[in-house]
Write a protein that holds these residues in place. Structure first.
Motif, PDB file in Angstrom:
ATOM      1  N   PHE A  49       0.856  -1.589  -0.046  1.00  0.00           N
ATOM      2  CA  PHE A  49      -0.425  -0.070   0.302  1.00  0.00           C
ATOM      3  C   PHE A  49       0.605   1.261  -0.479  1.00  0.00           C
ATOM      4  O   PHE A  49       1.964   1.183   0.777  1.00  0.00           O
ATOM      5  N   LEU A  50       0.366   2.308  -0.759  1.00  0.00           N
ATOM      6  CA  LEU A  50       1.389   3.405  -0.744  1.00  0.00           C
ATOM      7  C   LEU A  50      -0.308   4.294  -0.838  1.00  0.00           C
ATOM      8  O   LEU A  50      -0.528   4.582  -1.486  1.00  0.00           O
ATOM      9  N   ASP A  51       0.760   5.681   0.214  1.00  0.00           N
ATOM     10  CA  ASP A  51      -0.477   6.371   0.064  1.00  0.00           C
ATOM     11  C   ASP A  51       0.017   7.284  -0.168  1.00  0.00           C
ATOM     12  O   ASP A  51       1.190   7.916   0.770  1.00  0.00           O
ATOM     13  N   GLU A  52      -0.094   8.344  -1.026  1.00  0.00           N
ATOM     14  CA  GLU A  52       0.237   9.027  -2.043  1.00  0.00           C
ATOM     15  C   GLU A  52       1.321   9.734  -1.837  1.00  0.00           C
ATOM     16  O   GLU A  52       2.101  10.123  -1.043  1.00  0.00           O
ATOM     17  N   PRO A  53       1.967   8.786  -2.643  1.00  0.00           N
ATOM     18  CA  PRO A  53       3.717   8.389  -2.401  1.00  0.00           C
ATOM     19  C   PRO A  53       4.686   8.994  -3.332  1.00  0.00           C
ATOM     20  O   PRO A  53       5.851   9.285  -2.857  1.00  0.00           O
ATOM     21  N   THR A  54       3.996  10.613  -4.016  1.00  0.00           N
ATOM     22  CA  THR A  54       4.676  11.166  -4.056  1.00  0.00           C
ATOM     23  C   THR A  54       4.399  12.514  -4.124  1.00  0.00           C
ATOM     24  O   THR A  54       5.125  13.629  -4.355  1.00  0.00           O
ATOM     25  N   VAL A  55       3.186  12.647  -2.790  1.00  0.00           N
ATOM     26  CA  VAL A  55       3.277  13.594  -2.775  1.00  0.00           C
ATOM     27  C   VAL A  55       4.772  14.536  -1.749  1.00  0.00           C
ATOM     28  O   VAL A  55       5.442  14.301  -1.595  1.00  0.00           O
ATOM     29  N   GLY A  56       4.809  16.381  -2.354  1.00  0.00           N
ATOM     30  CA  GLY A  56       5.695  16.649  -1.681  1.00  0.00           C
ATOM     31  C   GLY A  56       7.153  16.479  -2.348  1.00  0.00           C
ATOM     32  O   GLY A  56       8.070  17.743  -1.987  1.00  0.00           O
ATOM     33  N   LEU A  57       7.111  15.646  -3.507  1.00  0.00           N
ATOM     34  CA  LEU A  57       8.510  15.765  -4.203  1.00  0.00           C
ATOM     35  C   LEU A  57       8.487  16.919  -5.947  1.00  0.00           C
ATOM     36  O   LEU A  57       7.063  16.698  -6.281  1.00  0.00           O
ATOM     37  N   ASP A  58       9.579  17.177  -6.111  1.00  0.00           N
ATOM     38  CA  ASP A  58       9.014  17.365  -7.415  1.00  0.00           C
ATOM     39  C   ASP A  58       8.881  16.454  -8.313  1.00  0.00           C
ATOM     40  O   ASP A  58       8.884  15.933  -8.580  1.00  0.00           O
ATOM     41  N   ALA A  59       8.469  17.766  -9.747  1.00  0.00           N
ATOM     42  CA  ALA A  59       8.365  17.008 -10.839  1.00  0.00           C
ATOM     43  C   ALA A  59       9.038  15.853 -11.311  1.00  0.00           C
ATOM     44  O   ALA A  59       8.563  14.912 -12.029  1.00  0.00           O
ATOM     45  N   ARG A  60       9.932  15.942 -11.354  1.00  0.00           N
ATOM     46  CA  ARG A  60      11.025  15.723 -11.970  1.00  0.00           C
ATOM     47  C   ARG A  60      10.890  14.421 -11.233  1.00  0.00           C
ATOM     48  O   ARG A  60      10.928  12.488 -11.758  1.00  0.00           O
ATOM     49  N   THR A  61      11.653  14.434  -9.744  1.00  0.00           N
ATOM     50  CA  THR A  61      11.280  13.575  -8.847  1.00  0.00           C
ATOM     51  C   THR A  61      10.637  12.118  -8.717  1.00  0.00           C
ATOM     52  O   THR A  61      10.050  11.318  -9.094  1.00  0.00           O
ATOM     53  N   ARG A  62       9.101  13.263  -9.338  1.00  0.00           N
ATOM     54  CA  ARG A  62       7.954  12.667  -8.792  1.00  0.00           C
ATOM     55  C   ARG A  62       7.743  11.196 -10.508  1.00  0.00           C
ATOM     56  O   ARG A  62       7.601  10.689 -10.080  1.00  0.00           O
ATOM     57  N   ARG A  63       8.049  11.715 -11.423  1.00  0.00           N
ATOM     58  CA  ARG A  63       8.673  10.957 -11.733  1.00  0.00           C
ATOM     59  C   ARG A  63       9.147   9.650 -12.156  1.00  0.00           C
ATOM     60  O   ARG A  63       8.842   8.939 -12.350  1.00  0.00           O
ATOM     61  N   ASP A  64      10.073   9.946 -11.181  1.00  0.00           N
ATOM     62  CA  ASP A  64      11.905   8.850 -11.943  1.00  0.00           C
ATOM     63  C   ASP A  64      10.934   7.750 -10.344  1.00  0.00           C
ATOM     64  O   ASP A  64      11.031   6.710 -10.522  1.00  0.00           O
ATOM     65  N   THR A  65      10.636   8.312  -9.838  1.00  0.00           N
ATOM     66  CA  THR A  65      10.024   7.218  -8.003  1.00  0.00           C
ATOM     67  C   THR A  65       8.388   6.248  -9.113  1.00  0.00           C
ATOM     68  O   THR A  65       8.432   5.359  -8.410  1.00  0.00           O
ATOM     69  N   TRP A  66       8.057   6.903 -10.476  1.00  0.00           N
ATOM     70  CA  TRP A  66       6.923   6.237 -10.509  1.00  0.00           C
ATOM     71  C   TRP A  66       7.660   4.941 -11.353  1.00  0.00           C
ATOM     72  O   TRP A  66       6.740   4.354 -11.500  1.00  0.00           O
ATOM     73  N   GLU A  67       8.899   5.359 -12.006  1.00  0.00           N
ATOM     74  CA  GLU A  67       9.200   4.491 -12.858  1.00  0.00           C
ATOM     75  C   GLU A  67       9.748   3.486 -11.694  1.00  0.00           C
ATOM     76  O   GLU A  67       9.878   2.396 -11.887  1.00  0.00           O
ATOM     77  N   TYR A  68      10.606   3.521 -10.704  1.00  0.00           N
ATOM     78  CA  TYR A  68      10.649   2.763  -9.445  1.00  0.00           C
ATOM     79  C   TYR A  68       9.994   2.012  -9.615  1.00  0.00           C
ATOM     80  O   TYR A  68       9.422   0.733  -9.144  1.00  0.00           O
ATOM     81  N   ILE A  69       8.141   2.682  -9.107  1.00  0.00           N
ATOM     82  CA  ILE A  69       7.084   2.161  -8.698  1.00  0.00           C
ATOM     83  C   ILE A  69       6.195   0.849  -9.968  1.00  0.00           C
ATOM     84  O   ILE A  69       5.977   0.011  -9.790  1.00  0.00           O
ATOM     85  N   GLN A  70       6.404   1.155 -11.041  1.00  0.00           N
ATOM     86  CA  GLN A  70       6.601   0.621 -12.094  1.00  0.00           C
ATOM     87  C   GLN A  70       7.449  -0.834 -11.882  1.00  0.00           C
ATOM     88  O   GLN A  70       7.115  -1.887 -11.926  1.00  0.00           O
ATOM     89  N   ARG A  71       8.833  -0.118 -11.950  1.00  0.00           N
ATOM     90  CA  ARG A  71       9.804  -1.373 -12.281  1.00  0.00           C
ATOM     91  C   ARG A  71       9.419  -2.655 -11.073  1.00  0.00           C
ATOM     92  O   ARG A  71      10.163  -3.636 -11.563  1.00  0.00           O
ATOM     93  N   MET A  72       9.037  -2.089 -10.040  1.00  0.00           N
ATOM     94  CA  MET A  72       9.028  -2.670  -8.692  1.00  0.00           C
ATOM     95  C   MET A  72       7.568  -4.420  -9.194  1.00  0.00           C
ATOM     96  O   MET A  72       8.304  -5.274  -8.635  1.00  0.00           O
ATOM     97  N   ASN A  73       6.724  -2.788  -9.666  1.00  0.00           N
ATOM     98  CA  ASN A  73       5.327  -3.863  -9.292  1.00  0.00           C
ATOM     99  C   ASN A  73       5.730  -4.851 -10.529  1.00  0.00           C
ATOM    100  O   ASN A  73       5.189  -6.010 -10.642  1.00  0.00           O
ATOM    101  N   GLU A  74       6.448  -4.564 -11.829  1.00  0.00           N
ATOM    102  CA  GLU A  74       6.877  -5.576 -12.962  1.00  0.00           C
ATOM    103  C   GLU A  74       7.840  -6.468 -12.150  1.00  0.00           C
ATOM    104  O   GLU A  74       7.523  -7.852 -12.714  1.00  0.00           O
ATOM    105  N   GLU A  75       9.269  -6.602 -11.578  1.00  0.00           N
ATOM    106  CA  GLU A  75       9.999  -7.535 -11.396  1.00  0.00           C
ATOM    107  C   GLU A  75       9.572  -8.308 -10.038  1.00  0.00           C
ATOM    108  O   GLU A  75      10.214  -9.576 -10.110  1.00  0.00           O
ATOM    109  N   THR A  76       8.661  -7.681  -9.041  1.00  0.00           N
ATOM    110  CA  THR A  76       8.349  -8.565  -7.762  1.00  0.00           C
ATOM    111  C   THR A  76       7.205  -9.372  -7.970  1.00  0.00           C
ATOM    112  O   THR A  76       6.703 -10.069  -6.756  1.00  0.00           O
ATOM    113  N   ASP A  77       6.279  -9.076  -8.556  1.00  0.00           N
ATOM    114  CA  ASP A  77       4.952  -9.619  -9.351  1.00  0.00           C
ATOM    115  C   ASP A  77       3.647  -9.022  -7.568  1.00  0.00           C
ATOM    116  O   ASP A  77       2.898  -9.659  -7.625  1.00  0.00           O
ATOM    117  N   VAL A  78       4.737  -7.776  -6.789  1.00  0.00           N
ATOM    118  CA  VAL A  78       3.538  -7.709  -6.034  1.00  0.00           C
ATOM    119  C   VAL A  78       2.165  -6.382  -6.476  1.00  0.00           C
ATOM    120  O   VAL A  78       2.631  -6.374  -7.252  1.00  0.00           O
TER     121      VAL A  78
END
Ligand SMILES: Nc1ncnc2c1ncn2[C@@H]1O[C@H](COP(=O)(O)OP(=O)(O)OP(=O)(O)O)[C@@H](O)[C@H]1O
Length: 344
Positions: free
Chosen positions: A157-186
């Motif tokens: 569960f991620l409650d507002e995972p990118t709140v408070g981050l700047d736009a670029r860091t937010r996009r980077d964080t999305w990539e990590y979330i996507q990668r984590m979802n793909e690689e771990t099946d969670v």
């Protein structure tokens, strides 16, 4: 298998119904989003699913375990990253993970292996020995997301995972979330009030407003359900005259009138602008501006609730006038957080 099954879940706090008879399922490996303005009830819903709040009525299972009858098994099945950061800034990245691993009783061998895997997954291997206080906002978020995965939960569960981050860091964080979802099946359930976050990240999105789900589907299907692009035409008076012409147009899916003009839904809006200008000419209506755009989830929210997310946020204070985040949850209803993945 179904990772989460929610049936008619309701939470009433005083005279406020924060969550109002919500039902949905999340499938294994799915990246599922709860999109809604602040105060829509997203955090209350998540707090019930992670067993921190007891529902007023309704049922739910996480990884097949009942959230009321099997709280221990539910907590062992999930990881959670709260809105508020919860890292020890004086400890290094690795030490923060090690502390959390000990809470879960992982053996030394498993601990070392999982910490290596997680640091690699969230791109922090090189900074593992640096104190977290020296990390950027994005690095801290990634470490928290990694920490939620350390014990290999079925659901994160991620409650507002990118709140408070700047736009670029937010996009980077999305990539990590996507990668984590793909690689771990969670399976991932995230709450957000950012339209783009829901569109970019989620396989399916539940749009939440005033404690209820008003629509649920993939972002593409939700926007397609509106029936085409929206062409906004502002005119000098005589809106009704233009509306009469639109009524007779077979290629107009639908339209609404505003104080200054009309918003027309048509397929492939760009190709219809000339036709619409001609229609206005024929009705002797002077156009002051034309704008065509493809709908996004904000448009869907607007069409379902009659307000934009931002407008909703402006008029949803807590029952006592405070913003939801400032409202203390009754401590009697808040069991210890051990094993929910929030760690320290
Ligand atoms: N303990 C409480 N006491 C009174 N009202 C509450 C309490 N908890 C939640 N609410 C009310 O329930 C509604 C939903 O709040 P909730 O925090 O779940 O929304 P949210 O969508 O998660 O927003 P946010 O992202 O700001 O936390 C709000 O109107 C809030 O005022």
């Amino acid at each position: 298998m179904t990772a989460i099954r929610v049936t008619d879940l309701t939470k009433t706090v005083g005279c406020v119904t924060a969550v109002d008879g919500i039902s949905f399922t999340v499938e294994d490996g799915e990246l599922f989003g709860l999109l809604g303005p602040n105060g829509a009830g997203k955090s209350t819903l998540i707090n019930m699913l992670v067993t921190l709040l007891r529902p007023t009525s309704g049922t739910a299972t996480v990884n097949g375990h009942d959230i009321i009858e099997e709280t221990g098994a539910v907590r062992n099945s999930l990881g959670i990253v709260f809105q508020e950061p919860a890292l020890d800034e004086e400890l290094t990245g690795e030490e923060n993970l090690a502390f959390h691993s000990r809470l879960y009783g992982q053996s030394k061998t498993v601990r070392q292996q999982r910490i290596d895997e997680i640091l690699d997954l969230v791109g922090l291997s090189e900074q593992r020995d640096d104190p977290v206080g020296t990390y950027s906002g994005g690095m801290k978020r990634r470490l928290e997301i990694g920490r939620g995965l350390l014990h290999e939960p079925a659901v994160l569960f991620l409650d507002e995972p990118t709140v408070g981050l700047d736009a670029r860091t937010r996009r980077d964080t999305w990539e990590y979330i996507q990668r984590m979802n793909e690689e771990t099946d969670v399976s991932v359930v995230l709450t957000t009030h950012y339209i783009e976050e829901a569109e970019q990240l989620c396989d399916r999105v539940a749009i939440v407003d005033e404690g209820r789900i008003v629509a649920i589907d993939s972002p593409t299907a939700l926007t397609a359900s509106l029936g085409g692009d929206v062409v906004a035409i502002d005119v000098e008076g005589r809106v009704a005259a233009l509306a009469t012409r639109l009524d007779a147009c077979p290629w107009v899916s639908r339209y609404t009138t505003t104080d200054t003009g009309v918003r027309v839904t048509v397929e492939r809006g760009e190709t219809r602008i000339a036709d619409l200008v001609r229609l206005a000419d024929d009705a002797d209506v002077a156009i002051t501006s034309v704008d065509s755009h493809t709908p996004n989830l904000e448009t869907v929210f607007l069409s379902l609730t009659g307000a934009t997310l931002t407008e909703r946020e402006a008029d949803t204070p807590a029952s006592d006038g405070r913003r939801p985040r400032d409202v203390p949850v009754d401590p009697a209803e808040t069991p210890a957080r051990a094993n929910t993945g929030d760690g320290e």
